[in-house]
Design an enzyme around this catalytic site. Structure first.
Site, PDB file in Angstrom:
ATOM      1  N   MET A  32      -1.934   5.060   8.409  1.00  0.00           N
ATOM      2  CA  MET A  32      -2.435   4.767   7.063  1.00  0.00           C
ATOM      3  C   MET A  32      -2.707   3.264   6.928  1.00  0.00           C
ATOM      4  O   MET A  32      -2.815   2.749   5.811  1.00  0.00           O
ATOM      5  CB  MET A  32      -1.451   5.243   5.998  1.00  0.00           C
ATOM      6  CG  MET A  32      -1.258   6.773   6.064  1.00  0.00           C
ATOM      7  SD  MET A  32      -0.690   7.517   4.533  1.00  0.00           S
ATOM      8  CE  MET A  32       0.839   6.667   4.287  1.00  0.00           C
ATOM      9  N   GLY A  33      -2.786   2.583   8.076  1.00  0.00           N
ATOM     10  CA  GLY A  33      -3.117   1.160   8.037  1.00  0.00           C
ATOM     11  C   GLY A  33      -1.924   0.286   7.702  1.00  0.00           C
ATOM     12  O   GLY A  33      -0.779   0.702   7.806  1.00  0.00           O
ATOM     13  N   LEU A  35      -0.984  -2.265   9.490  1.00  0.00           N
ATOM     14  CA  LEU A  35      -0.338  -2.099  10.795  1.00  0.00           C
ATOM     15  C   LEU A  35       0.687  -3.195  11.072  1.00  0.00           C
ATOM     16  O   LEU A  35       0.438  -4.366  10.817  1.00  0.00           O
ATOM     17  CB  LEU A  35      -1.412  -2.096  11.889  1.00  0.00           C
ATOM     18  CG  LEU A  35      -2.515  -1.048  11.697  1.00  0.00           C
ATOM     19  CD1 LEU A  35      -3.513  -1.118  12.856  1.00  0.00           C
ATOM     20  CD2 LEU A  35      -1.960   0.362  11.557  1.00  0.00           C
ATOM     21  N   HIS A  36       1.833  -2.765  11.596  1.00  0.00           N
ATOM     22  CA  HIS A  36       2.879  -3.705  12.005  1.00  0.00           C
ATOM     23  C   HIS A  36       3.175  -3.475  13.483  1.00  0.00           C
ATOM     24  O   HIS A  36       2.520  -2.646  14.136  1.00  0.00           O
ATOM     25  CB  HIS A  36       4.123  -3.551  11.123  1.00  0.00           C
ATOM     26  CG  HIS A  36       4.578  -2.124  10.968  1.00  0.00           C
ATOM     27  ND1 HIS A  36       5.029  -1.363  12.012  1.00  0.00           N
ATOM     28  CD2 HIS A  36       4.608  -1.309   9.884  1.00  0.00           C
ATOM     29  CE1 HIS A  36       5.354  -0.165  11.594  1.00  0.00           C
ATOM     30  NE2 HIS A  36       5.092  -0.085  10.299  1.00  0.00           N
ATOM     31  N   GLY A  38       5.368  -1.855  14.946  1.00  0.00           N
ATOM     32  CA  GLY A  38       5.661  -0.452  15.281  1.00  0.00           C
ATOM     33  C   GLY A  38       4.384   0.304  15.617  1.00  0.00           C
ATOM     34  O   GLY A  38       4.315   1.020  16.627  1.00  0.00           O
ATOM     35  N   HIS A  39       3.348   0.131  14.782  1.00  0.00           N
ATOM     36  CA  HIS A  39       2.071   0.805  15.060  1.00  0.00           C
ATOM     37  C   HIS A  39       1.465   0.292  16.370  1.00  0.00           C
ATOM     38  O   HIS A  39       0.928   1.064  17.163  1.00  0.00           O
ATOM     39  CB  HIS A  39       1.051   0.512  13.945  1.00  0.00           C
ATOM     40  CG  HIS A  39       1.407   1.073  12.608  1.00  0.00           C
ATOM     41  ND1 HIS A  39       1.742   0.284  11.534  1.00  0.00           N
ATOM     42  CD2 HIS A  39       1.441   2.342  12.167  1.00  0.00           C
ATOM     43  CE1 HIS A  39       1.974   1.047  10.485  1.00  0.00           C
ATOM     44  NE2 HIS A  39       1.807   2.301  10.832  1.00  0.00           N
ATOM     45  N   SER A 189       8.413  -0.802   8.731  1.00  0.00           N
ATOM     46  CA  SER A 189       7.712   0.120   7.833  1.00  0.00           C
ATOM     47  C   SER A 189       6.835  -0.703   6.908  1.00  0.00           C
ATOM     48  O   SER A 189       7.212  -1.814   6.513  1.00  0.00           O
ATOM     49  CB  SER A 189       8.741   0.883   6.992  1.00  0.00           C
ATOM     50  OG  SER A 189       8.107   1.483   5.883  1.00  0.00           O
TER      51      SER A 189
HETATM   52  O1  PAF Z   1       2.680   8.443   9.389  1.00  0.00           O
HETATM   53  C1  PAF Z   1       1.631   8.200   8.759  1.00  0.00           C
HETATM   54  O2  PAF Z   1       1.181   7.064   8.674  1.00  0.00           O
HETATM   55  C2  PAF Z   1       0.895   9.333   8.056  1.00  0.00           C
HETATM   56  O3  PAF Z   1       1.797  10.249   7.530  1.00  0.00           O
HETATM   57  C3  PAF Z   1      -0.137  10.044   8.941  1.00  0.00           C
HETATM   58  C4  PAF Z   1       0.511  10.728  10.140  1.00  0.00           C
HETATM   59  C5  PAF Z   1      -1.166   9.033   9.438  1.00  0.00           C
HETATM   60  C6  PAF Z   1      -0.863  11.131   8.145  1.00  0.00           C
HETATM   61  O4  PAF Z   1      -1.515  10.602   7.026  1.00  0.00           O
END
Ligand code: PAF
Length: 285
Positions: A32-33, A35-36, A38-39, A189
């Site tokens: 969902m953007g 981004l940190h 973790g992503h 998060s």
């Molecule tokens: O974990 C997330 O960021 C969201 O729940 C996901 C998996 C992208 C679905 O919208």
């Protein structure tokens, strides 16, 4: 910047078809953007598993409840794109609500994963996991990846998606990425930025409590005692606790007795208006 941005389903399908024709393996990281690290660790993991990496950014309205943070959810597209480019992600998929829900949200087909979706976060956020399963199913159909990487911080989400993929026969592999933590243990998060300085310090208590829950279980303390202790410890620190529980990892049901096996300790707790979740898997001998 070599990161390609695509907004339409048709363009995404065409690019994926081109890669597939060239024999490339395709990994997908839905987000969902905002981004940190973790992503970005998920992107790096995906990079090691495939020739092509797609990341999507879509703040999915159907997984937010009416009083939740959909409208104020942080949207930081240019920073996210720069970070993805530096992480050597190939393609950023940026669908609109119309691309994701072509019939409109009211008329959209819904994917429900019974049982797993109704406990823990599902009990506190009605409809949340149907929103997640629905959007992820559609993203999988659009991107048609060989594998998709999801963070383990959202442990219940990971299990809901695994179950959906297995039951609906999606031809892809689900890969779990490790939770990335701040130096004091707080799981990364996007919602951490809602915390004020004092709340941010207290938030580290969540991971400490998970570690104590694991130690207590491993020492043979009964489940109910561990859970009661964890609830009280968090409340004493000013958290409003949604749950602090021990579960079996695959189905999230209560362990019959704390004998041998893998367990997961899970916490969801609020500091002010901010809801934080985290979990810790551990083995009991
Ligand atoms: O974990 C997330 O960021 C969201 O729940 C996901 C998996 C992208 C679905 O919208």
């Amino acid at each position: 910047m070599s990161l390609e941005r695509i907004e339409s389903a048709a363009e995404l399908r065409a690019r994926v078809a081109q890669w597939r024709a060239a024999g490339d393996r395709i990994a997908f990281v839905p987000t969902m953007g905002n981004l940190h690290r973790g992503h970005l660790a998920l992107i790096e993991q995906a990079r090691g598993l495939a020739q092509r990496v797609i990341c999507s950014i879509f703040v999915n309205p159907t997984q937010f409840g009416p009083n939740e943070d959909y409208s104020r959810y942080p949207r930081t597209l240019e920073g996210d794109a720069a970070a993805l480019d530096a992480a050597r992600c190939d393609l950023l998929f940026l669908p609109s609500v119309e691309v994701m829900y072509p019939l409109g949200i009211e008329r959209a087909v819904k994917v429900e994963v019974p049982g797993l979706s109704n406990v823990l976060c599902g009990a506190h956020r009605p409809g949340h996991f149907a929103g997640v399963a629905t959007v992820v199913a559609r993203l999988f159909n659009l991107a048609q990846p060989d594998l998709a990487v999801f963070g383990s911080k959202d442990f219940q989400q990971l299990q809901v998606i695994r179950h959906m993929v297995s039951d609906l026969g999606f031809p892809l592999q689900i890969v779990a990425g490790d939770t990335v933590r701040e130096t004091d243990g707080l799981a990364m998060s996007s919602r951490n930025q809602y915390l004020d300085v004092e709340q941010r310090q207290r938030a580290a208590r969540i991971f400490e409590t998970l570690q104590s829950m694991a130690r207590r279980s491993q020492a043979g303390e009964a489940q109910i005692q561990v859970e009661t202790w964890a609830n009280a410890a968090l409340e004493a620190e000013g958290f409003t606790v949604d749950y602090a529980v021990l579960r079996q990892p695959d189905n999230l049901v209560e362990p019959d007795a704390l004998g041998p096996g893998t367990r997961v300790a899970l916490i969801a707790a609020r500091l002010g208006a901010t809801r934080l979740i985290d979990n810790l898997s551990f083995a009991c001998s």
